[in-house]
Enzyme design. Structure first.
Site, PDB file in Angstrom:
ATOM      1  N   VAL A 149       0.818  -1.225   0.000  1.00 38.43           N
ATOM      2  CA  VAL A 149       0.000   0.000   0.000  1.00 38.43           C
ATOM      3  C   VAL A 149       0.850   1.272   0.000  1.00 38.43           C
ATOM      4  O   VAL A 149       0.331   2.362  -0.218  1.00 38.43           O
ATOM      5  CB  VAL A 149      -1.027   0.050   1.166  1.00 38.43           C
ATOM      6  CG1 VAL A 149      -2.011  -1.100   1.109  1.00 38.43           C
ATOM      7  CG2 VAL A 149      -0.357   0.162   2.522  1.00 38.43           C
ATOM      8  N   TYR A 209       1.743   6.459  15.839  1.00 37.67           N
ATOM      9  CA  TYR A 209       0.668   5.520  15.490  1.00 37.67           C
ATOM     10  C   TYR A 209      -0.697   6.173  15.758  1.00 37.67           C
ATOM     11  O   TYR A 209      -1.577   6.182  14.894  1.00 37.67           O
ATOM     12  CB  TYR A 209       0.833   4.236  16.306  1.00 37.67           C
ATOM     13  CG  TYR A 209      -0.261   3.206  16.108  1.00 37.67           C
ATOM     14  CD1 TYR A 209      -0.226   2.319  15.029  1.00 37.67           C
ATOM     15  CD2 TYR A 209      -1.335   3.108  17.009  1.00 37.67           C
ATOM     16  CE1 TYR A 209      -1.229   1.361  14.848  1.00 37.67           C
ATOM     17  CE2 TYR A 209      -2.330   2.148  16.833  1.00 37.67           C
ATOM     18  CZ  TYR A 209      -2.277   1.286  15.763  1.00 37.67           C
ATOM     19  OH  TYR A 209      -3.271   0.338  15.581  1.00 37.67           O
ATOM     20  N   ALA A 210      -0.854   6.727  16.962  1.00 40.22           N
ATOM     21  CA  ALA A 210      -2.138   7.334  17.334  1.00 40.22           C
ATOM     22  C   ALA A 210      -2.490   8.490  16.406  1.00 40.22           C
ATOM     23  O   ALA A 210      -3.658   8.677  16.043  1.00 40.22           O
ATOM     24  CB  ALA A 210      -2.092   7.807  18.786  1.00 40.22           C
ATOM     25  N   ALA A 211      -1.483   9.245  15.970  1.00 43.82           N
ATOM     26  CA  ALA A 211      -1.744  10.378  15.076  1.00 43.82           C
ATOM     27  C   ALA A 211      -2.244   9.884  13.717  1.00 43.82           C
ATOM     28  O   ALA A 211      -3.173  10.452  13.132  1.00 43.82           O
ATOM     29  CB  ALA A 211      -0.472  11.210  14.904  1.00 43.82           C
TER      30      ALA A 211
HETATM   31  P1  NAP Z   1      -1.527  -7.534  11.740  1.00 38.30           P
HETATM   32  O1  NAP Z   1      -1.894  -8.883  12.233  1.00 38.30           O
HETATM   33  O2  NAP Z   1      -0.098  -7.090  11.841  1.00 38.30           O
HETATM   34  O3  NAP Z   1      -2.045  -7.378  10.258  1.00 38.30           O
HETATM   35  C1  NAP Z   1      -1.746  -6.249   9.492  1.00 38.30           C
HETATM   36  C2  NAP Z   1      -1.743  -6.669   8.048  1.00 38.30           C
HETATM   37  O4  NAP Z   1      -1.406  -5.520   7.241  1.00 38.30           O
HETATM   38  C3  NAP Z   1      -0.695  -7.734   7.775  1.00 38.30           C
HETATM   39  O5  NAP Z   1      -1.250  -8.776   6.996  1.00 38.30           O
HETATM   40  C4  NAP Z   1       0.377  -6.971   7.034  1.00 38.30           C
HETATM   41  O6  NAP Z   1       1.085  -7.743   6.098  1.00 38.30           O
HETATM   42  C5  NAP Z   1      -0.451  -5.926   6.298  1.00 38.30           C
HETATM   43  N1  NAP Z   1       0.417  -4.845   5.848  1.00 38.30           N
HETATM   44  C6  NAP Z   1       1.358  -4.173   6.579  1.00 38.30           C
HETATM   45  N2  NAP Z   1       2.003  -3.296   5.808  1.00 38.30           N
HETATM   46  C7  NAP Z   1       1.471  -3.408   4.563  1.00 38.30           C
HETATM   47  C8  NAP Z   1       1.726  -2.770   3.327  1.00 38.30           C
HETATM   48  N3  NAP Z   1       2.688  -1.840   3.219  1.00 38.30           N
HETATM   49  N4  NAP Z   1       1.001  -3.122   2.248  1.00 38.30           N
HETATM   50  C9  NAP Z   1       0.045  -4.088   2.342  1.00 38.30           C
HETATM   51  N5  NAP Z   1      -0.245  -4.736   3.485  1.00 38.30           N
HETATM   52  C10 NAP Z   1       0.466  -4.397   4.587  1.00 38.30           C
HETATM   53  O7  NAP Z   1      -2.351  -6.405  12.503  1.00 38.30           O
HETATM   54  P2  NAP Z   1      -3.843  -6.355  13.072  1.00 38.30           P
HETATM   55  O8  NAP Z   1      -3.738  -6.277  14.536  1.00 38.30           O
HETATM   56  O9  NAP Z   1      -4.689  -7.363  12.430  1.00 38.30           O
HETATM   57  O10 NAP Z   1      -4.238  -4.896  12.578  1.00 38.30           O
HETATM   58  C11 NAP Z   1      -5.143  -4.628  11.526  1.00 38.30           C
HETATM   59  C12 NAP Z   1      -5.538  -3.169  11.580  1.00 38.30           C
HETATM   60  O11 NAP Z   1      -6.210  -2.908  12.816  1.00 38.30           O
HETATM   61  C13 NAP Z   1      -4.341  -2.222  11.542  1.00 38.30           C
HETATM   62  O12 NAP Z   1      -4.671  -1.088  10.790  1.00 38.30           O
HETATM   63  C14 NAP Z   1      -4.146  -1.856  13.001  1.00 38.30           C
HETATM   64  O13 NAP Z   1      -3.498  -0.630  13.148  1.00 38.30           O
HETATM   65  C15 NAP Z   1      -5.574  -1.828  13.477  1.00 38.30           C
HETATM   66  N6  NAP Z   1      -5.749  -1.984  14.922  1.00 38.30           N
HETATM   67  C16 NAP Z   1      -5.259  -3.077  15.585  1.00 38.30           C
HETATM   68  C17 NAP Z   1      -5.508  -3.225  16.944  1.00 38.30           C
HETATM   69  C18 NAP Z   1      -5.043  -4.429  17.705  1.00 38.30           C
HETATM   70  O14 NAP Z   1      -5.144  -4.427  18.936  1.00 38.30           O
HETATM   71  N7  NAP Z   1      -4.544  -5.476  17.079  1.00 38.30           N
HETATM   72  C19 NAP Z   1      -6.246  -2.257  17.626  1.00 38.30           C
HETATM   73  C20 NAP Z   1      -6.701  -1.147  16.937  1.00 38.30           C
HETATM   74  C21 NAP Z   1      -6.471  -1.029  15.587  1.00 38.30           C
HETATM   75  P3  NAP Z   1       2.466  -8.468   6.517  1.00 38.30           P
HETATM   76  O15 NAP Z   1       2.226  -9.142   7.804  1.00 38.30           O
HETATM   77  O16 NAP Z   1       2.703  -9.358   5.392  1.00 38.30           O
HETATM   78  O17 NAP Z   1       3.462  -7.369   6.645  1.00 38.30           O
END
Ligand code: NAP
Length: 253
Positions: free
Chosen positions: A65, A157-159
């Site tokens: 992305v 991150y928060a920003a």
């Molecule tokens: P995750 O398990 O790390 O999954 C994130 C996914 O995004 C991974 O599959 C990763 O691919 C992909 N990704 C990262 N960089 C990318 C790029 N440049 N291009 C395309 N894909 C990319 O994280 P998650 O916890 O499921 O988080 C999902 C979303 O929820 C995120 O936006 C996160 O900020 C948000 N969020 C998470 C939490 C929490 O507690 N987990 C809370 C609030 C919000 P690779 O692994 O292959 O790099």
């Protein structure tokens, strides 16, 4: 997952960051409700696994992305194959907890902006023209409860997550004349690779005791919110941020 609910039959959804964690689960949820899903991720193998688990109604796309021309070309190619995108879930993200302001260097800061903020903006830009043409669309940004209360030692991150909530209001105003609804889901803490790598299992489990509902959220808790915002039931809902967090934000977590 409830396979009897086919409320998204006939719709095409694109989920970014669909190889792991919540993104993968959003793909499963939207597909279980009848949508054809484009699962996009950096990791080709992971996203192929997601698509294989679903079968015919999912197209795997490997794209970064942060590479805007490649991202937009990949989205255009996918839409040519399965049809114009009705639902976009801007989920791809990287974490960044445990970093004091003085420890966030320019490279770290820029990477955070590139994935979490800029990637979502330009993925949205790629799907909007076809949504406008058909006067229909749902854009769902994945923000965070950190955008609501701030986050010490994760300010970059928060920003970026605040920017995703911020885009929602502007895009909702701008796109309402074309019947395009724009909302955000701001999850509380969920156990995924992101949180396991940044704060660890012990801290995640410890947080459950601080959350009013006595547990952290599940992947489905977040995917249900995404599926609801993708559905007809929320056609009149736009410019909102929905935060499934078990009451964490009402007690200031
Ligand atoms: P995750 O398990 O790390 O999954 C994130 C996914 O995004 C991974 O599959 C990763 O691919 C992909 N990704 C990262 N960089 C990318 C790029 N440049 N291009 C395309 N894909 C990319 O994280 P998650 O916890 O499921 O988080 C999902 C979303 O929820 C995120 O936006 C996160 O900020 C948000 N969020 C998470 C939490 C929490 O507690 N987990 C809370 C609030 C919000 P690779 O692994 O292959 O790099």
């Amino acid at each position: 997952m409830d396979n009897s609910n086919k409320s998204l039959q006939g719709k095409v959804a694109l989920v970014t960051g669909a190889g792991h964690g919540m993104g993968r689960n959003h793909v499963m949820m939207l597909a279980s409700r009848g949508a054809t899903v484009i699962a996009l991720d950096l990791d080709r193998e992971a996203v192929a696994k997601t698509a294989k688990a679903i079968g015919g109604e999912c197209l795997a796309v490997a794209a970064d992305v942060t590479d805007i021309p490649a991202l937009q070309a990949a989205i255009a190619e996918a839409a040519m194959k399965v049809g114009p995108i009705d639902i976009l879930v801007n989920n791809a993200g990287i974490g960044g907890q445990g970093l004091a302001i003085e420890d966030i260097d320019e490279t770290t800061f820029d990477a955070m902006v590139a994935v979490n903020m800029k990637g979502s903006f330009f993925a949205t830009q790629a799907v909007i023209p076809a949504m406008k043409e058909r006067r229909y669309g749902k854009v769902i940004n994945i923000s965070s409860n950190f955008a609501m209360g701030g986050a010490a030692f994760a300010s970059h991150y928060a920003a970026c997550k605040s920017a995703l909530s911020g885009f929602v209001k502007s895009w909702a105003r701008e796109l309402a004349p074309w019947n395009i609804a724009v909302n955000a889901v701001a999850p509380g803490i969920i156990e995924t690779e992101m949180t396991l790598n940044s704060i660890g299992k012990e801290r995640i489990d410890g947080m459950a005791t601080e959350i009013p509902m006595g547990r952290i959220g599940t992947l489905d808790d977040i995917s249900w919110a995404v599926a609801w915002l993708a559905s007809k039931e929320t056609d009149f809902l736009t410019g909102q941020v929905l935060s499934p967090n078990g009451g964490a934000t009402i007690v200031g977590i």
